[in-house]
Design an enzyme around this catalytic site. Structure first.
Site, PDB file in Angstrom:
ATOM      1  N   HIS A 154      -6.863   7.151  22.854  1.00  0.00           N
ATOM      2  CA  HIS A 154      -7.507   8.413  22.495  1.00  0.00           C
ATOM      3  C   HIS A 154      -8.418   8.955  23.594  1.00  0.00           C
ATOM      4  O   HIS A 154      -9.042  10.001  23.406  1.00  0.00           O
ATOM      5  CB  HIS A 154      -8.300   8.243  21.193  1.00  0.00           C
ATOM      6  CG  HIS A 154      -7.417   8.038  19.998  1.00  0.00           C
ATOM      7  ND1 HIS A 154      -6.961   9.085  19.226  1.00  0.00           N
ATOM      8  CD2 HIS A 154      -6.893   6.910  19.459  1.00  0.00           C
ATOM      9  CE1 HIS A 154      -6.197   8.614  18.250  1.00  0.00           C
ATOM     10  NE2 HIS A 154      -6.137   7.298  18.366  1.00  0.00           N
ATOM     11  N   ASP A 362     -12.184  14.129  29.199  1.00  0.00           N
ATOM     12  CA  ASP A 362     -12.027  13.870  27.767  1.00  0.00           C
ATOM     13  C   ASP A 362     -10.559  13.658  27.442  1.00  0.00           C
ATOM     14  O   ASP A 362      -9.682  14.289  28.051  1.00  0.00           O
ATOM     15  CB  ASP A 362     -12.559  15.049  26.942  1.00  0.00           C
ATOM     16  CG  ASP A 362     -13.387  14.604  25.753  1.00  0.00           C
ATOM     17  OD1 ASP A 362     -13.175  13.466  25.280  1.00  0.00           O
ATOM     18  OD2 ASP A 362     -14.245  15.371  25.293  1.00  0.00           O
TER      19      ASP A 362
END
Length: 453
Positions: A154, A362
């Site tokens: 993730h 991110d």
């Protein structure tokens, strides 16, 4: 039909008062059907709980284990967040590697596998999540597991020249090759992984991103995570009529609002974002007294020194900016380090003219998608998005910026504040189509389709 077994670092058991909560629970969407098993750490530390504790809720079985204080500090605080997290966010200056902590990480990953193995059925599909559990699949294979094993990361993955700084980087790569499917949010992250496989393991991937390592075929996929946009839009619309949004509107006195909402983490680029807002007020003085920035930065990992240092530096930076620009009836930056409810944030997103999502790096960043979902079609705001967020691969009609360039971000904020309604609507409509299409159900179904034999 095969049962889905989800494995994650942390499992939060839902209750009647607090149903399924948390990003992973929301993201898995259709995967959490009756019969599913979800396994992971209980969040408790102690000497007991080495045998999984089982709970049933909404047809899902939750199996949790405890860890000791030493395991927690070596595996979670030490290696996962002191070494892996900075490495995978390109922060080699923050990389703090210790052999003993890596040994603790391997030990806990093996402990997860040992506790999970007796619960598995022959035809289970096992889906393991995130960087804390890279090596669970390898440990399961060592115990003879023959089930299909999938792994999803993730957060970003890094190219060979970054991974090379991690002393155990090759070990981690070999561990990931124990899975049948390895998933990433973006093509960039997947390609970085494949480049590492080729560089360090000497394996050349096929055109479709699959490769064979020690007799096992490993398939890699890009599978961007999404949100239930319709649900979030409804929450935002309802919240915009509530007392909290009314209070923030009244406090603004018809001024524009720019909003950021992040965990308090150095990967989110908050110092850079505050400096960019400083540059906006310096270079475009017409916005002084006309726009306020609300930054919500919920505290996290406060047992890691780096995060305490970040909080102190942000306190000083906000104080300096507000001290230089504030008027008796206006302050530039409203800064809070306590979490807001999802409902409150949705309402605040809806009234904000500018959404600031500018991480330095991110994996995806769902705040970008939530901001788009929250907007009113009649008067949508403008999303400013870091090119280094995974969401930038999808949300190309946002104002894409380099967060390391304060002037570029300041110029984007100025552009957003002065953008005509027609252009705002055109950009938002294009973004809306992508956000509504990328549902949690699609995310889960895409990965499961790859994992099924």
């Amino acid at each position: 039909m095969s049962r889905l077994v989800i494995v994650s670092n942390r499992v939060q058991i839902p209750t009647e008062k607090a149903p399924r909560a948390g990003g992973l629970a929301v993201a898995l969407g259709s995967g959490l059907v009756p019969g599913t098993l979800w396994f992971g750490w209980s969040g408790k530390r102690g000497h007991g709980g080495r045998t999984p504790t089982l709970h049933e809720a909404q047809g899902v079985t939750y199996a949790t284990i405890d860890v000791t204080d030493k395991e927690y500090h070596d595996y979670y605080v030490g290696f996962s967040n002191g070494a892996l997290w900075p490495l995978l966010h390109y922060r080699l200056d923050f990389l703090d590697y210790a052999r003993g902590q890596y040994a603790g990480y391997r030990h806990v990953n093996a402990y997860f596998a040992e506790a999970l193995q007796p619960l598995l059925k022959e035809d289970d599909l096992v889906w393991i999540h995130d960087y804390q559990l890279f090596l669970v699949g390898e440990a399961l294979r060592a115990q003879g597991a023959r089930q299909r094993l999938g792994f999803f990361l993730h957060i970003p993955f890094v190219p060979p020249e970054i991974l090379d700084a991690m002393p155990c980087g090759r070990d981690l790569l070999r561990g990931l090759c124990a899975y049948d499917v390895v998933g990433f949010h973006t093509d960039d992250h997947r390609h970085a992984f494949l480049s590492c496989v080729q560089t360090f393991l000497g394996v050349s991937p096929a055109e479709d991103g699959s490769f064979v390592y020690e007799g096992r075929e490993v398939r890699t996929i890009s599978d961007p995570i999404g949100i239930d946009a319709e649900e979030f839009a409804n929450i935002a619309a309802r919240s915009s009529r509530g007392a909290e949004v009314r209070r923030i509107r009244e406090s603004l006195f018809s001024r524009a609002l720019a909003i950021g909402a992040d965990r308090l983490d150095y990967s989110k680029g908050l110092p850079n974002r505050f400096r960019a807002f400083d540059r906006l007020l310096d270079r475009f003085p017409e916005h002084r007294g006309q726009v306020s920035m609300l930054q919500v930065a919920a505290r996290s990992r406060e047992d890691v020194d780096r995060y305490l240092q970040l909080r102190r530096s942000l306190d000083r930076l906000v104080g300096d900016i507000n001290g230089r620009y504030s008027e008796f009836d206006w302050i530039p930056i409203r800064y809070m380090t306590r979490a807001l409810t999802r409902k409150s944030l949705a309402g605040f997103y809806r009234v904000a003219r500018v959404g600031l999502v500018t991480p330095l790096r991110d994996g995806m960043n769902l705040v970008a998608k939530e901001y788009i979902a929250a907007q009113s079609s009649a008067d949508p705001g403008v999303l400013i998005l870091s090119r280094f967020a995974g969401a930038a691969e999808e949300l190309k009609e946002a104002l894409i910026v380099n967060p390391f360039d304060a002037d570029e971000v300041a110029e984007a904020i100025n552009q957003a504040l002065t953008m005509e309604l027609g252009e705002r609507k055109e950009r938002w409509q294009a973004l809306r189509e992508r956000v509504w299409a990328g549902t949690p159900q699609r995310f889960t179904e895409t990965f499961m389709a790859a994992l099924r034999p």
